[in-house]
Design a protein around this motif. Structure first.
Motif, PDB file in Angstrom:
ATOM      1  N   SER A   1      40.455  30.209  34.964  1.00  0.00           N
ATOM      2  CA  SER A   1      40.933  28.848  34.744  1.00  0.00           C
ATOM      3  C   SER A   1      40.280  28.222  33.516  1.00  0.00           C
ATOM      4  CB  SER A   1      40.654  27.992  35.983  1.00  0.00           C
ATOM      5  OG  SER A   1      40.999  26.641  35.755  1.00  0.00           O
ATOM      6  N   GLU A   2      40.969  27.272  32.926  1.00  0.00           N
ATOM      7  CA  GLU A   2      40.429  26.540  31.786  1.00  0.00           C
ATOM      8  C   GLU A   2      39.435  25.468  32.217  1.00  0.00           C
ATOM      9  OE1 GLU A   2      43.819  24.980  29.814  1.00  0.00           O
ATOM     10  OE2 GLU A   2      44.450  26.915  28.974  1.00  0.00           O
ATOM     11  N   HIS A   3      39.428  25.113  33.495  1.00  0.00           N
ATOM     12  CA  HIS A   3      38.517  24.094  34.006  1.00  0.00           C
ATOM     13  C   HIS A   3      37.208  24.749  34.438  1.00  0.00           C
ATOM     14  CE1 HIS A   3      41.864  21.261  33.934  1.00  0.00           C
ATOM     15  NE2 HIS A   3      42.596  22.183  34.562  1.00  0.00           N
ATOM     16  N   ARG A   4      36.122  24.255  33.894  1.00  0.00           N
ATOM     17  CA  ARG A   4      34.817  24.871  34.151  1.00  0.00           C
ATOM     18  C   ARG A   4      34.427  24.793  35.625  1.00  0.00           C
ATOM     19  NH1 ARG A   4      29.308  23.738  34.138  1.00  0.00           N
ATOM     20  NH2 ARG A   4      28.041  25.417  33.191  1.00  0.00           N
TER      21      ARG A   4
ATOM     22  N   ARG B   1      36.181  27.497  37.525  1.00  0.00           N
ATOM     23  CA  ARG B   1      35.594  28.802  37.203  1.00  0.00           C
ATOM     24  C   ARG B   1      34.276  29.009  37.929  1.00  0.00           C
ATOM     25  NH1 ARG B   1      36.653  27.437  31.842  1.00  0.00           N
ATOM     26  NH2 ARG B   1      34.401  27.368  31.426  1.00  0.00           N
TER      27      ARG B   1
ATOM     28  N   SER C   1      50.756  36.121  27.056  1.00  0.00           N
ATOM     29  CA  SER C   1      50.580  34.714  27.429  1.00  0.00           C
ATOM     30  C   SER C   1      51.023  33.780  26.309  1.00  0.00           C
ATOM     31  CB  SER C   1      49.117  34.448  27.782  1.00  0.00           C
ATOM     32  OG  SER C   1      48.269  34.798  26.708  1.00  0.00           O
TER      33      SER C   1
ATOM     34  N   TYR D   1      53.706  30.772  26.702  1.00  0.00           N
ATOM     35  CA  TYR D   1      53.421  29.380  26.334  1.00  0.00           C
ATOM     36  C   TYR D   1      54.437  28.875  25.312  1.00  0.00           C
ATOM     37  CZ  TYR D   1      48.921  29.646  28.748  1.00  0.00           C
ATOM     38  OH  TYR D   1      47.953  29.774  29.686  1.00  0.00           O
TER      39      TYR D   1
ATOM     40  N   LYS E   1      50.457  26.729  32.656  1.00  0.00           N
ATOM     41  CA  LYS E   1      49.409  27.712  32.915  1.00  0.00           C
ATOM     42  C   LYS E   1      49.663  28.460  34.221  1.00  0.00           C
ATOM     43  CE  LYS E   1      45.200  29.579  32.688  1.00  0.00           C
ATOM     44  NZ  LYS E   1      44.756  30.512  31.648  1.00  0.00           N
TER      45      LYS E   1
END
Length: 294
Positions: A93-96, A99, A166, A170, A176
């Motif tokens: 995921s792009e969210h820390r 992750r 990917s 996009y 996502k």
């Protein structure tokens, strides 16, 4: 052809490798023959040791044990694949925060031995007022442990895909989640299918740990039959003489058969997927009339 790690053997090396192969086969065959001879010499192949297989009650109980093993494997495998896919996506995921949480869950359950998880769910949770049947304790343990391993398998498979996959998705306006579910995960599943099947075989064999929490699967029934000295009514008992070795051989043969069936199913799916990809990618061939007109 040669590569960095291996050179194509010459004539002498091929002869030497064949000799090593023959000697290895003879050594294994000799070891197997010695084990079989020792078992036969100790009376493990006598009719009295194997007559337990003739009784209908034993056959029905053995069938139920096989069914229980397959039930635990089937549900545990499905949940482990779903768990692995979800947390593989979380680790990418792009969210820390997502992750970090996903990595913590995966590393936690991958580090805890499966047997401890089963003991915790079956014997530990009742202390907190949560009671769980042996079946669900086995399935939950299989899901968490093997799902954590599969999460790393999926993550490696997704990261091994070309970035153009990917990026193209996009460019088409996909979000996502859509890129992950519709584009990346299906390709990763096909790429990592041999590794996934290997882990599912491990999951199938791990169901045997359920006998330690009284789950009535194959190993549990093997322990029961192997410890019986006599069977039947008191006035006319049938003596089994504790057939622990014959029971172990039969149960091992059943496990081997189940693993082979799983492998054959995976190979069939893989061949079918290759044929479908070949059919899709093959360009249409011109007819003879079109060739003549050209």
């Amino acid at each position: 052809m040669s590569n960095v790690l291996f050179d194509t053997p010459g004539p002498r090396a091929r002869v030497r490798h064949r000799l090593y192969g023959v000697l290895g086969v003879l050594a294994v065959a000799g070891l197997v023959a010695f084990v079989v001879w020792r078992l036969a010499d100790s009376g493990q192949f006598t009719a009295g040791k194997w007559q337990w297989l003739q009784y209908k009650q034993v056959q029905e109980s053995l069938g139920r044990a096989v069914l229980n093993t397959v039930k635990a494997f089937a549900l545990g495998a499905v949940l482990a694949i779903v768990f692995g896919a979800v947390f593989a996506a979380g680790r990418l995921s792009e969210h820390r925060a997502v992750r970090v949480v996903s990595a913590f869950v995966v590393e936690l359950f991958r580090a805890i031995p499966l047997l401890i998880l089963m003991f915790l769910f079956y014997y530990g949770l009742p202390v907190a007022g949560i009671h769980m049947t042996p079946y669900f304790a086995v399935v939950l343990g299989l899901m968490l442990y093997n799902g954590s391993v599969l999460a790393e398998v999926f993550r490696a498979g997704i990261q091994a895909l070309p970035k153009g996959q990917s990026e193209a998705a996009y460019a088409l306006g996909m979000r996502k989640t859509q890129v992950m579910v519709l584009v990346l995960l299906p390709q990763a599943l096909r790429t990592m299918l041999p590794t996934i099947i290997s882990q599912l075989v491990v999951l199938l064999k791990d169901t045997a740990l359920g006998f330690l929490i009284t789950y009535e699967e194959l190993l549990n029934y093997a322990r029961y039959i192997g410890s019986i000295y006599s069977f039947g009514p008191v006035e006319a008992p049938v003596y089994f003489y504790r057939p622990i070795v014959p029971t172990t051989i039969v149960i091992a043969a059943i496990y081997i058969t189940l693993c082979l069936l799983l492998t054959l199913l995976a190979n069939r799916l893989q061949r079918r997927e290759r044929r479908s990809r070949k059919h899709i990618s093959a360009p249409p061939q011109p007819t003879q009339a079109e060739v003549a007109a050209a």
